[in-house]
Design a protein around this motif. Structure first.
Motif, mmCIF file in Angstrom:
data_model
loop_
_atom_site.group_PDB
_atom_site.id
_atom_site.type_symbol
_atom_site.label_atom_id
_atom_site.label_comp_id
_atom_site.label_asym_id
_atom_site.label_seq_id
_atom_site.Cartn_x
_atom_site.Cartn_y
_atom_site.Cartn_z
ATOM 1 N N LEU A 3 3.104 0.202 2.050
ATOM 2 C CA LEU A 3 4.203 0.656 1.219
ATOM 3 C C LEU A 3 4.945 -0.551 0.673
ATOM 4 O O LEU A 3 5.241 -1.491 1.413
ATOM 5 C CB LEU A 3 5.161 1.535 2.030
ATOM 6 C CG LEU A 3 4.613 2.887 2.515
ATOM 7 C CD1 LEU A 3 5.598 3.534 3.483
ATOM 8 C CD2 LEU A 3 4.346 3.810 1.346
ATOM 9 N N VAL A 4 5.254 -0.507 -0.626
ATOM 10 C CA VAL A 4 5.953 -1.613 -1.272
ATOM 11 C C VAL A 4 7.101 -1.040 -2.096
ATOM 12 O O VAL A 4 6.923 -0.091 -2.864
ATOM 13 C CB VAL A 4 5.015 -2.428 -2.182
ATOM 14 C CG1 VAL A 4 5.786 -3.542 -2.877
ATOM 15 C CG2 VAL A 4 3.857 -2.998 -1.377
ATOM 16 N N CYS A 5 8.287 -1.613 -1.954
ATOM 17 C CA CYS A 5 9.444 -1.175 -2.731
ATOM 18 C C CYS A 5 9.276 -1.595 -4.189
ATOM 19 O O CYS A 5 8.977 -2.761 -4.468
ATOM 20 C CB CYS A 5 10.728 -1.768 -2.156
ATOM 21 S SG CYS A 5 12.205 -1.394 -3.139
ATOM 22 N N GLU A 11 7.679 -5.162 1.734
ATOM 23 C CA GLU A 11 6.458 -4.505 2.184
ATOM 24 C C GLU A 11 6.644 -3.940 3.583
ATOM 25 O O GLU A 11 7.369 -4.503 4.409
ATOM 26 C CB GLU A 11 5.281 -5.491 2.190
ATOM 27 C CG GLU A 11 4.943 -6.042 0.822
ATOM 28 C CD GLU A 11 3.749 -6.985 0.857
ATOM 29 O OE1 GLU A 11 3.140 -7.126 1.953
ATOM 30 O OE2 GLU A 11 3.409 -7.558 -0.197
ATOM 31 N N MET A 12 5.975 -2.822 3.833
ATOM 32 C CA MET A 12 6.015 -2.207 5.161
ATOM 33 C C MET A 12 4.735 -1.427 5.386
ATOM 34 O O MET A 12 4.007 -1.097 4.432
ATOM 35 C CB MET A 12 7.252 -1.314 5.315
ATOM 36 C CG MET A 12 7.371 -0.217 4.277
ATOM 37 S SD MET A 12 9.090 0.282 3.973
ATOM 38 C CE MET A 12 9.647 -1.047 2.888
ATOM 39 N N SER A 13 4.451 -1.122 6.627
ATOM 40 C CA SER A 13 3.249 -0.372 6.967
ATOM 41 C C SER A 13 3.374 1.067 6.489
ATOM 42 O O SER A 13 4.467 1.660 6.524
ATOM 43 C CB SER A 13 3.032 -0.387 8.486
ATOM 44 O OG SER A 13 2.046 0.564 8.859
ATOM 45 N N SER A 14 2.255 1.643 6.060
ATOM 46 C CA SER A 14 2.264 3.040 5.627
ATOM 47 C C SER A 14 2.489 3.990 6.798
ATOM 48 O O SER A 14 2.777 5.170 6.596
ATOM 49 C CB SER A 14 0.947 3.382 4.925
ATOM 50 O OG SER A 14 -0.156 3.179 5.797
ATOM 51 N N ASN A 15 2.342 3.495 8.022
ATOM 52 C CA ASN A 15 2.620 4.324 9.198
ATOM 53 C C ASN A 15 4.116 4.413 9.497
ATOM 54 O O ASN A 15 4.564 5.316 10.201
ATOM 55 C CB ASN A 15 1.889 3.776 10.425
ATOM 56 C CG ASN A 15 0.394 3.973 10.328
ATOM 57 O OD1 ASN A 15 -0.078 4.968 9.798
ATOM 58 N ND2 ASN A 15 -0.357 3.011 10.832
ATOM 59 N N ASP A 16 4.894 3.472 8.954
ATOM 60 C CA ASP A 16 6.352 3.521 9.101
ATOM 61 C C ASP A 16 6.914 4.340 7.950
ATOM 62 O O ASP A 16 7.505 3.814 7.009
ATOM 63 C CB ASP A 16 6.951 2.106 9.085
ATOM 64 C CG ASP A 16 6.405 1.241 10.201
ATOM 65 O OD1 ASP A 16 6.110 1.799 11.275
ATOM 66 O OD2 ASP A 16 6.282 0.024 9.993
ATOM 67 N N ILE A 29 2.606 3.050 -2.933
ATOM 68 C CA ILE A 29 1.488 2.706 -2.057
ATOM 69 C C ILE A 29 0.586 1.712 -2.776
ATOM 70 O O ILE A 29 0.190 1.931 -3.925
ATOM 71 C CB ILE A 29 0.702 3.966 -1.649
ATOM 72 C CG1 ILE A 29 1.551 4.833 -0.717
ATOM 73 C CG2 ILE A 29 -0.612 3.589 -0.971
ATOM 74 C CD1 ILE A 29 0.920 6.137 -0.330
ATOM 75 N N VAL A 30 0.279 0.632 -2.107
ATOM 76 C CA VAL A 30 -0.584 -0.411 -2.674
ATOM 77 C C VAL A 30 -1.842 -0.515 -1.823
ATOM 78 O O VAL A 30 -1.769 -0.658 -0.594
ATOM 79 C CB VAL A 30 0.146 -1.770 -2.732
ATOM 80 C CG1 VAL A 30 -0.791 -2.856 -3.228
ATOM 81 C CG2 VAL A 30 1.375 -1.676 -3.630
ATOM 82 N N HIS A 31 -2.997 -0.423 -2.470
ATOM 83 C CA HIS A 31 -4.286 -0.502 -1.789
ATOM 84 C C HIS A 31 -4.890 -1.895 -1.944
ATOM 85 O O HIS A 31 -4.599 -2.615 -2.903
ATOM 86 C CB HIS A 31 -5.257 0.525 -2.384
ATOM 87 C CG HIS A 31 -4.831 1.943 -2.234
ATOM 88 N ND1 HIS A 31 -5.164 2.719 -1.144
ATOM 89 C CD2 HIS A 31 -4.096 2.746 -3.047
ATOM 90 C CE1 HIS A 31 -4.665 3.931 -1.291
ATOM 91 N NE2 HIS A 31 -3.995 3.975 -2.438
#
Length: 421
Positions: A3-5, A11-16, A29-31
């Motif tokens: 996850l990116v603002c 940046e942060m984990s998609s699980n958070d 969401i950035v892949h």
């Protein structure tokens, strides 16, 4: 996947899982696509067209590697959404003045709207995180889609709908799927603000467009269009603009396809809003960098009756990225375009018809050249708003250019013969 603002870049984990950054910005969401092979994926996606009764029979989960690759298959909640028709029509060509125009009928989704493409991913992700209670605020299509998927997942849904200027058909559909429906005295925007403030305390998983996983699912619409057209997209893609999630997802999907080498050119995107609810169009037209909300938006195209679209910053990025444009159209133009789409045998709800109305204006204004190609995305089924049909064809308005009235008559051969062409 992270996850990116979109504002500060944190940046942060998609699980958070959260909906906003600490700075207040929406999350994207950035892949990591660096090791992806476009030719291999094209082959894989083509093979999955033959799937039946598996998650990959879905027109969304067919592209799982580009949407939510880390989600376990047993968490997928699907009704084989997507796989919707792509049509051309001589009637639409004549009406818009464009020889190369096609319509993507997202109205053919299981709950009758494009929201299913995003909702299957949002509810699946919520299930993965262990949620049993899902929520949204809605003018109708989001709520009915959420209610359907929550029921399939054996979960609860709690939806908030404005108590006026919405389609009762969509509310009835939501209730029929078993959702807990709250008719609120405020607007769609008030509902969003309530959920942003209280959803965490109430243990609710929010399925509105502030949820980046819903946007990931909606990307599949343009993936599917590209695959159907053998990865050769038209010059223009026209999309209606309400909350602006569809435009955001469309642009994000186009960026993915171009970055990965699936497509060689980036189509231009046109976002169409209704005159009575067009804060985003006004911002772009006035070359401003901040959106001024409309406190009392109103359009007969109820799905676009949104004065403070939450995804406006993301949509602005898409407009810049695709050299896109915005336009607003009158309700009468929307309803006339709807009558033409309906008569073509495809059909749609009023908000969908804004795309054809917008395209017609853009061609007449010579913004879009008659030799260019365009695709209009139809977002909702024609039976989503039967009041609009009734008012247009049976009402007393003088603005119904293509009214198709009933013929009260006796059942006599000579009388009936007069009506036969």
């Amino acid at each position: 996947m992270k996850l990116v603002c979109i504002d500060c870049g944190q940046e942060m984990s998609s699980n958070d899982f959260i909906y906003h950054c600490t700075c207040g910005g929406l999350l994207d969401i950035v892949h990591d696509f660096h090791n992806y092979d476009a030719d291999f994926l094209k082959h894989l996606f083509n093979e999955r067209l033959a799937e039946r009764m598996t998650p990959y029979a879905s027109g969304v989960w067919r592209y799982k590697e580009l949407i939510c690759p880390e989600l376990p298959e047993d968490c997928i909640v699907t009704k084989y959404e997507g796989n919707t028709g792509l049509y051309s029509s001589e009637l639409i060509q004549r009406y818009t003045g464009l020889n190369q125009v096609s319509l993507k009928a997202q109205s053919e989704n299981p709950s009758g709207s494009f929201k299913d493409n995003g909702m299957t991913v949002a509810v699946s992700h919520g299930k993965y995180l262990g949620y049993k209670n899902f929520t949204c605020t809605s003018t109708g299509n989001t709520s009915s889609s959420l209610a359907m998927y929550a029921s399939i997942a054996h979960a609860n849904s709690y939806v908030f709908v404005p108590n006026k200027d919405i389609s009762i058909n969509k509310v009835l559909q939501t209730i029929a799927y078993g959702s807990h429906v709250f008719s609120i005295s405020g607007t769609y925007d008030d509902g969003i603000q309530f959920l942003e403030k209280y959803s965490s305390d109430l243990g609710l998983y929010v399925c509105n467009s502030i949820n980046p996983f819903r946007i990931e699912g909606q990307k599949s619409i343009v993936y599917e269009i590209a695959q159907y057209l053998n990865w050769d997209l038209p010059d223009w893609i026209i999309v209606p603009g309400g909350a602006l999630s569809n435009a955001t997802a469309l642009g994000k999907g186009l960026h993915d396809l171009f970055t990965l080498g699936f497509i060689e050119k980036m189509p231009r995107v046109a976002i169409v809003q209704a005159d009575g609810a067009c804060p985003f169009h006004k911002m772009i037209a006035q070359e401003k960098n901040e959106l001024t909300p409309e406190l009392r938006p109103y359009t007969r195209a109820s799905a676009m009756n949104i004065g403070n679209p939450p995804s406006w910053k993301k949509a602005m990025h898409i407009i810049r990225q695709t050299n896109g444009i915005t336009i607003s159209v009158k309700d009468d133009e929307i309803l006339d375009a709807k009558a033409i789409i309906d008569k073509s045998g495809i059909g749609c709800e009023p908000a969908s018809a804004a795309t054809v109305a917008g395209l017609r204006n853009l061609v007449s204004q010579r913004v879009i050249d008659k030799e260019e190609s365009a695709l209009c995305i139809l977002t909702g089924n024609m039976l989503k708003d039967t009041d609009a049909l009734n008012e247009y064809h049976f009402g007393e308005s003088n603005h119904s250019t293509f009214k198709n009235a009933l013929h009260p008559t006796s059942l006599a051969y000579d009388t009936i013969k007069k009506y036969i062409l």
